[in-house]
Design a protein around this motif. Sequence first.
Motif, PDB file in Angstrom:
ATOM      1  N   ARG A  58      -0.784  -5.923   1.522  1.00 28.60           N
ATOM      2  CA  ARG A  58      -1.571  -6.233   0.495  1.00 28.60           C
ATOM      3  C   ARG A  58      -2.426  -7.418   0.963  1.00 28.60           C
ATOM      4  N   VAL A  59      -1.916  -8.297   1.554  1.00 25.17           N
ATOM      5  CA  VAL A  59      -2.740  -9.621   2.146  1.00 25.17           C
ATOM      6  C   VAL A  59      -3.573  -9.222   3.237  1.00 25.17           C
ATOM      7  N   SER A  60      -3.056  -8.407   4.000  1.00 26.89           N
ATOM      8  CA  SER A  60      -4.020  -7.967   5.257  1.00 26.89           C
ATOM      9  C   SER A  60      -4.878  -7.113   4.675  1.00 26.89           C
ATOM     10  N   ALA A  61      -4.815  -6.376   3.639  1.00 26.76           N
ATOM     11  CA  ALA A  61      -5.948  -5.585   3.155  1.00 26.76           C
ATOM     12  C   ALA A  61      -6.955  -6.458   2.431  1.00 26.76           C
ATOM     13  N   LEU A  62      -6.528  -7.703   1.637  1.00 30.61           N
ATOM     14  CA  LEU A  62      -7.383  -8.681   1.104  1.00 30.61           C
ATOM     15  C   LEU A  62      -8.255  -9.234   2.207  1.00 30.61           C
ATOM     16  N   GLN A  63      -7.582  -9.455   3.317  1.00 27.84           N
ATOM     17  CA  GLN A  63      -8.375 -10.271   4.682  1.00 27.84           C
ATOM     18  C   GLN A  63      -9.361  -9.423   5.035  1.00 27.84           C
ATOM     19  N   GLY A  64      -8.869  -7.883   5.297  1.00 22.09           N
ATOM     20  CA  GLY A  64      -9.714  -7.143   5.737  1.00 22.09           C
ATOM     21  C   GLY A  64     -10.971  -6.834   4.913  1.00 22.09           C
ATOM     22  N   ILE A  65     -10.821  -6.799   3.744  1.00 24.37           N
ATOM     23  CA  ILE A  65     -12.052  -6.473   2.549  1.00 24.37           C
ATOM     24  C   ILE A  65     -12.813  -7.768   2.785  1.00 24.37           C
ATOM     25  N   ALA A 115       0.584 -11.745  -8.146  1.00 26.18           N
ATOM     26  CA  ALA A 115       2.079 -11.656  -7.540  1.00 26.18           C
ATOM     27  C   ALA A 115       2.304 -12.864  -6.641  1.00 26.18           C
ATOM     28  N   SER A 116       1.193 -13.510  -6.092  1.00 28.13           N
ATOM     29  CA  SER A 116       1.399 -14.769  -5.488  1.00 28.13           C
ATOM     30  C   SER A 116       0.108 -15.255  -5.569  1.00 28.13           C
ATOM     31  N   ALA A 117       0.292 -16.705  -5.175  1.00 28.11           N
ATOM     32  CA  ALA A 117      -0.919 -17.659  -5.173  1.00 28.11           C
ATOM     33  C   ALA A 117      -1.740 -17.199  -4.093  1.00 28.11           C
ATOM     34  N   ALA A 118      -1.143 -16.914  -2.959  1.00 31.08           N
ATOM     35  CA  ALA A 118      -1.904 -16.265  -1.748  1.00 31.08           C
ATOM     36  C   ALA A 118      -2.570 -15.189  -1.931  1.00 31.08           C
ATOM     37  N   GLU A 119      -2.306 -14.102  -2.605  1.00 28.99           N
ATOM     38  CA  GLU A 119      -2.885 -12.836  -2.895  1.00 28.99           C
ATOM     39  C   GLU A 119      -4.040 -13.226  -3.939  1.00 28.99           C
ATOM     40  N   ALA A 120      -3.700 -14.009  -4.853  1.00 33.62           N
ATOM     41  CA  ALA A 120      -4.720 -14.486  -5.830  1.00 33.62           C
ATOM     42  C   ALA A 120      -5.850 -15.350  -5.345  1.00 33.62           C
TER      43      ALA A 120
END
Length: 222
Positions: A78-85, A114-119
């Motif tokens: 999910r984190v990788s996807a957010l960075q890619g977006i 789910a986590s501060a990093a993702e948010a």
Amino acid sequence: MGARGKGKGRKGQDEGSDADSDSTTVRKEDTESVGKGKSGGRKGKPKRGEEESDSEDGGEVLLRHLCDDLTEKRAATRVSALQGITSSLRSRILDSDEAVDAVTPLLAVLKKCASAAEAVLAANALSHVFITMAGDSGDVVEDTLPVLGGLLKSCKHSSVRCSVAGSIGMLVFCAGEGDAEALGVMRRLAGYFECGSEEVAAASLKAWGLVATGVSDRALME
């Protein structure tokens, strides 16, 4: 005899030189062929998005794939996807339909938190969505502002609140619908100037200033 032997020696040398030349030519051609082989094809399975990147709508397809990855169970995915977006949005202008398609999964990440990093990444990605929106934004403001406002008010992570404040400012600045809406957002942001967190207060002030630049002088003076 000596001259004849010498002539034979020259002939042998010439033949040897020709052979070396042919060998060199072959080696050069082989090298060029190998080089072309390396650059002409891919080894292994192509990464997601590589096969679509050459097509006209490759960016749209890649963005959709990345948004789909936001529902994966693994946090790292999910984190990788957010960075890619975010990276994808830096080079694309979205139409209203694409903007809605991108906003919906990003809001889901923020709601779940789910986590501060993702948010934080999701809020930052939303800011890029707002920047790259073109034309009619549809119901993006109406759907997004309540979620962001709730996080700014109640989230326990200061880093998330700061990113959310920035997203609110960018949303209203890029897609706001008039002075009345902007002034209402400015009043809510001003409520966090003395919230007990210097970081959140600074982020709210910055967002307030951004929104204010889009408000008419007359509305500000009233």
